[in-house]
Enzyme design. Structure first.
Site, PDB file in Angstrom:
ATOM      1  N   GLU A  54       0.818  -1.199   0.000  1.00  0.00           N
ATOM      2  CA  GLU A  54       0.000   0.000   0.000  1.00  0.00           C
ATOM      3  C   GLU A  54       0.864   1.266   0.000  1.00  0.00           C
ATOM      4  O   GLU A  54       0.600   2.224  -0.746  1.00  0.00           O
ATOM      5  CB  GLU A  54      -0.913   0.032   1.234  1.00  0.00           C
ATOM      6  CG  GLU A  54      -1.827  -1.177   1.354  1.00  0.00           C
ATOM      7  CD  GLU A  54      -1.243  -2.274   2.208  1.00  0.00           C
ATOM      8  OE1 GLU A  54      -1.987  -2.835   3.037  1.00  0.00           O
ATOM      9  OE2 GLU A  54      -0.036  -2.597   2.045  1.00  0.00           O
ATOM     10  N   TRP A 172      15.893 -49.618  -7.035  1.00  0.00           N
ATOM     11  CA  TRP A 172      14.804 -48.698  -6.742  1.00  0.00           C
ATOM     12  C   TRP A 172      13.602 -49.543  -6.336  1.00  0.00           C
ATOM     13  O   TRP A 172      13.279 -50.513  -7.021  1.00  0.00           O
ATOM     14  CB  TRP A 172      14.456 -47.864  -7.976  1.00  0.00           C
ATOM     15  CG  TRP A 172      15.543 -46.970  -8.427  1.00  0.00           C
ATOM     16  CD1 TRP A 172      16.456 -47.198  -9.403  1.00  0.00           C
ATOM     17  CD2 TRP A 172      15.801 -45.659  -7.911  1.00  0.00           C
ATOM     18  NE1 TRP A 172      17.280 -46.117  -9.547  1.00  0.00           N
ATOM     19  CE2 TRP A 172      16.897 -45.157  -8.646  1.00  0.00           C
ATOM     20  CE3 TRP A 172      15.215 -44.870  -6.929  1.00  0.00           C
ATOM     21  CZ2 TRP A 172      17.423 -43.888  -8.406  1.00  0.00           C
ATOM     22  CZ3 TRP A 172      15.740 -43.620  -6.708  1.00  0.00           C
ATOM     23  CH2 TRP A 172      16.822 -43.136  -7.428  1.00  0.00           C
ATOM     24  N   ASP A 202      23.252 -43.645   1.036  1.00  0.00           N
ATOM     25  CA  ASP A 202      22.753 -43.511  -0.341  1.00  0.00           C
ATOM     26  C   ASP A 202      23.432 -42.417  -1.151  1.00  0.00           C
ATOM     27  O   ASP A 202      23.309 -42.395  -2.374  1.00  0.00           O
ATOM     28  CB  ASP A 202      21.243 -43.246  -0.329  1.00  0.00           C
ATOM     29  CG  ASP A 202      20.451 -44.396   0.271  1.00  0.00           C
ATOM     30  OD1 ASP A 202      20.970 -45.530   0.267  1.00  0.00           O
ATOM     31  OD2 ASP A 202      19.324 -44.165   0.746  1.00  0.00           O
ATOM     32  N   GLY A 270      15.872 -40.807   6.443  1.00  0.00           N
ATOM     33  CA  GLY A 270      15.330 -42.126   6.132  1.00  0.00           C
ATOM     34  C   GLY A 270      14.289 -42.510   7.171  1.00  0.00           C
ATOM     35  O   GLY A 270      13.642 -41.643   7.755  1.00  0.00           O
ATOM     36  N   ALA A 274      12.135 -39.840   9.385  1.00  0.00           N
ATOM     37  CA  ALA A 274      10.687 -39.782   9.150  1.00  0.00           C
ATOM     38  C   ALA A 274       9.922 -40.068  10.429  1.00  0.00           C
ATOM     39  O   ALA A 274       8.958 -39.366  10.773  1.00  0.00           O
ATOM     40  CB  ALA A 274      10.303 -40.787   8.062  1.00  0.00           C
TER      41      ALA A 274
END
Length: 360
Positions: A54, A172, A202, A270, A274
């Site tokens: 504004e 996978w 990984d 991992g 989690a």
């Protein structure tokens, strides 16, 4: 009732709001209309410490030019003094006669602008193009509601709930369609989180990539949780953004990420990381990619989440189930339970500062 000119100006305000940065502050746009509906000025918020939308628009007008005008703003004008003064007072001082806005300010300190304007005799109309306003501010509003970034916890698993085979191999479990979906969701997030165990095992790049392997335009900030050092040759060092590493309380980590402007956090790995977000009541959404394979063994996709009896089970509400190639994606929202609430009460504390990787 908003006029056609006001609705069209709101669409313009929503468009220019997107030119501002997304972060701690909301993206806001403003258009100033003359009494005949012509545009006098427009502005948007350019980041913390800069004039609000504004005031940015009003600054483009000569003194007195806004008297009797209408201000069309995507967010309710603020009513508090922070790094800048209250926008409600600036509009009153400029002589604006009417204010039209889309979304109400949810802030405990910053809200109340509409009330202040009405008390000063300004005509105020709220909720104009409300749905579009919420779409613009969706992630920022989520942060205001939660008091922290929104957290999505993702994992991939076999049909029998395993994240890896008994020898630890996991690439996978899911197919190309599921992996492409993950990369798309990474690009929609501000932060991607893994634990040091995942980095050491990984060596993930933590980038968002197209199917041909090229980097997508939007890349999440990589975050590594855990005290173990990240090897100098780890792929995360090649990420477009320098990674942050934390050890300590998760809520404090989220607090720091919020102060850095993060709205959406994507937790990928991992099983221990989690589980920690779920256990502490900090998972707002779960994405579970399920592959039609059986692995057996004890390599569970989710570690201990504090459920010691069936009455303490973490209940979920499934919002959607999608087929991705041969795989299935289940999207679920945790349902608050007394036990889960008790667990999340312990999710506040201190965390060490980011390592030198986070000083950039």
């Amino acid at each position: 009732m908003a006029s056609a000119a006001e609705r069209e100006s709101m669409r313009r305000a929503l468009t220019i709001a997107g030119q501002g940065p997304r972060g701690v502050n909301p993206q806001v746009g403003a258009v100033i209309l003359a009494t005949d509906g012509t545009v006098l000025a427009e502005g948007w918020h350019r980041g913390a410490g800069t004039p609000h939308a504004e005031v940015d628009a009003l600054s483009r007008l000569a003194p007195g030019e806004a008297r009797g005008a209408t201000a069309v703003v995507t967010l309710e004008p603020c009513n508090h003094t922070g790094r800048t003064g209250p926008c409600a007072e600036a509009l009153i001082a400029a002589g604006v006669a009417r204010v039209v806005y889309a979304v109400a300010d949810p802030g405990a300190r910053s809200s109340g602008g509409a009330t202040r304007l009405r008390r000063a005799g300004v005509d105020v109309e709220a909720g104009v193009l409300l749905e579009e306003g919420h779409a613009l501010l969706d992630s920022w509003l989520a942060v205001q509601s939660l008091g922290r970034p929104h957290v999505t916890v993702k994992w991939a698993q076999s049909l029998d709930g395993r994240a890896a085979a008994s020898d630890g191999t996991s690439k996978w479990i899911t197919g190309p369609a599921a992996r492409a979906d993950v990369h798309r969701r990474r690009a929609q997030s501000d932060v991607i989180v893994v634990g040091t165990g995942t980095v050491l095992t990984d060596d993930p790049a933590l980038t968002a990539r197209a199917e041909d392997g090229t980097l997508l335009p939007q890349q999440p900030l990589p975050v590594v949780l855990g005290a173990r050092p990240v090897p100098d040759d780890a792929l995360v060092h090649r990420h477009p953004h320098r990674f942050l590493q934390y050890s300590g309380d998760l809520m404090a980590v989220l607090d720091d990420l919020r102060m850095r402007g993060a709205h959406r956090v994507f937790v990928e790995g991992g099983p221990t990381v989690a589980a920690s977000f779920v256990r502490e009541g900090l998972a707002d959404e779960l994405l579970v990619y399920v592959a039609p394979v059986l692995l057996g063994g004890d390599m569970l996709a989710l570690r201990d989440i504090g459920v010691d009896t069936i009455s303490h089970a973490r209940r979920l509400s499934v919002s959607s189930v999608q087929t991705l190639g041969d795989d299935m994606l289940v999207i679920a929202i945790p349902t608050p339970t007394p036990h889960a609430a008790d667990a999340s009460c312990g999710a506040s504390g201190r965390v060490g500062p980011p390592t030198s990787e986070g000083d950039a």
